[in-house]
Design a protein around this motif. Structure first.
Motif, PDB file in Angstrom:
ATOM      1  N   ARG A   1      -2.150  -2.767   0.373  1.00  0.00           N
ATOM      2  CA  ARG A   1      -3.366  -3.436  -0.106  1.00  0.00           C
ATOM      3  C   ARG A   1      -3.528  -3.249  -1.615  1.00  0.00           C
ATOM      4  NH1 ARG A   1      -8.857  -2.096   2.894  1.00  0.00           N
ATOM      5  NH2 ARG A   1      -8.224  -0.073   2.148  1.00  0.00           N
ATOM      6  N   GLU A   2      -3.255  -2.032  -2.123  1.00  0.00           N
ATOM      7  CA  GLU A   2      -3.358  -1.792  -3.563  1.00  0.00           C
ATOM      8  C   GLU A   2      -2.306  -2.576  -4.330  1.00  0.00           C
ATOM      9  OE1 GLU A   2      -5.420   1.736  -1.795  1.00  0.00           O
ATOM     10  OE2 GLU A   2      -3.449   0.907  -1.423  1.00  0.00           O
ATOM     11  N   ILE A   3      -1.101  -2.700  -3.770  1.00  0.00           N
ATOM     12  CA  ILE A   3      -0.044  -3.469  -4.445  1.00  0.00           C
ATOM     13  C   ILE A   3      -0.452  -4.939  -4.550  1.00  0.00           C
ATOM     14  CG2 ILE A   3       2.336  -4.301  -4.242  1.00  0.00           C
ATOM     15  CD1 ILE A   3       3.019  -1.503  -3.098  1.00  0.00           C
ATOM     16  N   ILE A   4      -0.986  -5.490  -3.477  1.00  0.00           N
ATOM     17  CA  ILE A   4      -1.467  -6.886  -3.516  1.00  0.00           C
ATOM     18  C   ILE A   4      -2.587  -7.013  -4.548  1.00  0.00           C
ATOM     19  CG2 ILE A   4      -2.655  -8.681  -2.194  1.00  0.00           C
ATOM     20  CD1 ILE A   4      -1.106  -7.611   0.286  1.00  0.00           C
ATOM     21  N   ALA A   5      -3.478  -6.022  -4.598  1.00  0.00           N
ATOM     22  CA  ALA A   5      -4.579  -6.048  -5.569  1.00  0.00           C
ATOM     23  C   ALA A   5      -4.049  -6.009  -6.994  1.00  0.00           C
ATOM     24  CB  ALA A   5      -5.534  -4.890  -5.311  1.00  0.00           C
ATOM     25  N   ILE A   6      -3.030  -5.194  -7.248  1.00  0.00           N
ATOM     26  CA  ILE A   6      -2.428  -5.127  -8.591  1.00  0.00           C
ATOM     27  C   ILE A   6      -1.837  -6.483  -8.963  1.00  0.00           C
ATOM     28  CG2 ILE A   6      -0.514  -4.141  -9.917  1.00  0.00           C
ATOM     29  CD1 ILE A   6      -1.032  -1.505  -8.358  1.00  0.00           C
ATOM     30  N   VAL A   7      -1.103  -7.077  -8.041  1.00  0.00           N
ATOM     31  CA  VAL A   7      -0.501  -8.397  -8.305  1.00  0.00           C
ATOM     32  C   VAL A   7      -1.585  -9.431  -8.604  1.00  0.00           C
ATOM     33  CG1 VAL A   7       0.823 -10.292  -7.275  1.00  0.00           C
ATOM     34  CG2 VAL A   7       1.609  -7.932  -7.012  1.00  0.00           C
ATOM     35  N   LEU A   8      -2.652  -9.433  -7.807  1.00  0.00           N
ATOM     36  CA  LEU A   8      -3.747 -10.384  -8.036  1.00  0.00           C
ATOM     37  C   LEU A   8      -4.427 -10.156  -9.386  1.00  0.00           C
ATOM     38  CD1 LEU A   8      -5.412 -10.558  -4.511  1.00  0.00           C
ATOM     39  CD2 LEU A   8      -4.305 -12.438  -5.729  1.00  0.00           C
ATOM     40  N   ALA A   9      -4.643  -8.897  -9.753  1.00  0.00           N
ATOM     41  CA  ALA A   9      -5.285  -8.592 -11.039  1.00  0.00           C
ATOM     42  C   ALA A   9      -4.416  -9.053 -12.204  1.00  0.00           C
ATOM     43  CB  ALA A   9      -5.584  -7.104 -11.145  1.00  0.00           C
TER      44      ALA A   9
END
Length: 168
Positions: free
Chosen positions: A5-13
């Motif tokens: 979830r954090e990796i997806i959040a980093i990519v989105l940011a």
């Protein structure tokens, strides 16, 4: 290590910031070279001051950590730039301006940020801070009458999706 979830959040940011800075075209950077340099330098500083004081924050809280950090940094900068050699007329307006910058823009803002990091942790805190490009875009549209288009809206969506994903 960050979870999925954090990796997806980093990519989105990162994707949201990319859309805001380039309007979807990497060859069409909306930022100047200086702005890009200072933005990247700020990102490195954010990463350092978000992760580095973790143990100190847990032991002492955000206010003493902020106070000591500003004191040590101020002493180093004072030795480097020798501000006492700069001619300045100190009047009520200068004192009020300095007080506002020091209290509101530095001590209170940074203490609140570090307290947030202490409460939610450095990973989530730095990802929540990714909303900053949104505020920079909004202020540039409102104050500088910069153009706002579909790519900016997509950037906003990616960054807000980051925050929502982390809040689940």
């Amino acid at each position: 290590m960050p979870g999925p979830r954090e990796i997806i959040a980093i990519v989105l940011a990162v994707l949201g910031t990319f859309f805001l800075a380039t309007h979807g075209n990497a060859a069409n950077m909306v930022l100047s070279e200086k702005a890009l340099f200072w933005g990247l330098a700020s990102a490195v500083a954010l990463a350092v001051y978000t992760v580095q004081p973790g143990r100190l924050l847990a032991s002492y809280g955000s206010l003493p950590v902020t106070g000591w950090g500003m004191f040590i940094g101020g002493m180093m900068l004072m030795a480097l730039f020798c501000p006492w050699q700069i001619p300045v007329t100190v009047d009520a307006q200068v004192i009020a301006g300095m007080a506002a910058v020091i209290l509101l823009g530095t001590i209170i803002a940074f203490s609140c940020y570090l307290e947030g990091i202490r409460l939610v942790g450095p990973k989530k805190g730095s990802l929540y801070a990714s909303v900053e490009p949104v505020s920079a875009t909004v202020f540039s549209v409102l104050w500088m009458h910069a153009a706002f288009g579909a790519w900016d809206l997509m950037g906003f969506a990616c960054i807000f999706a980051t925050i929502l994903l982390l809040s689940l």
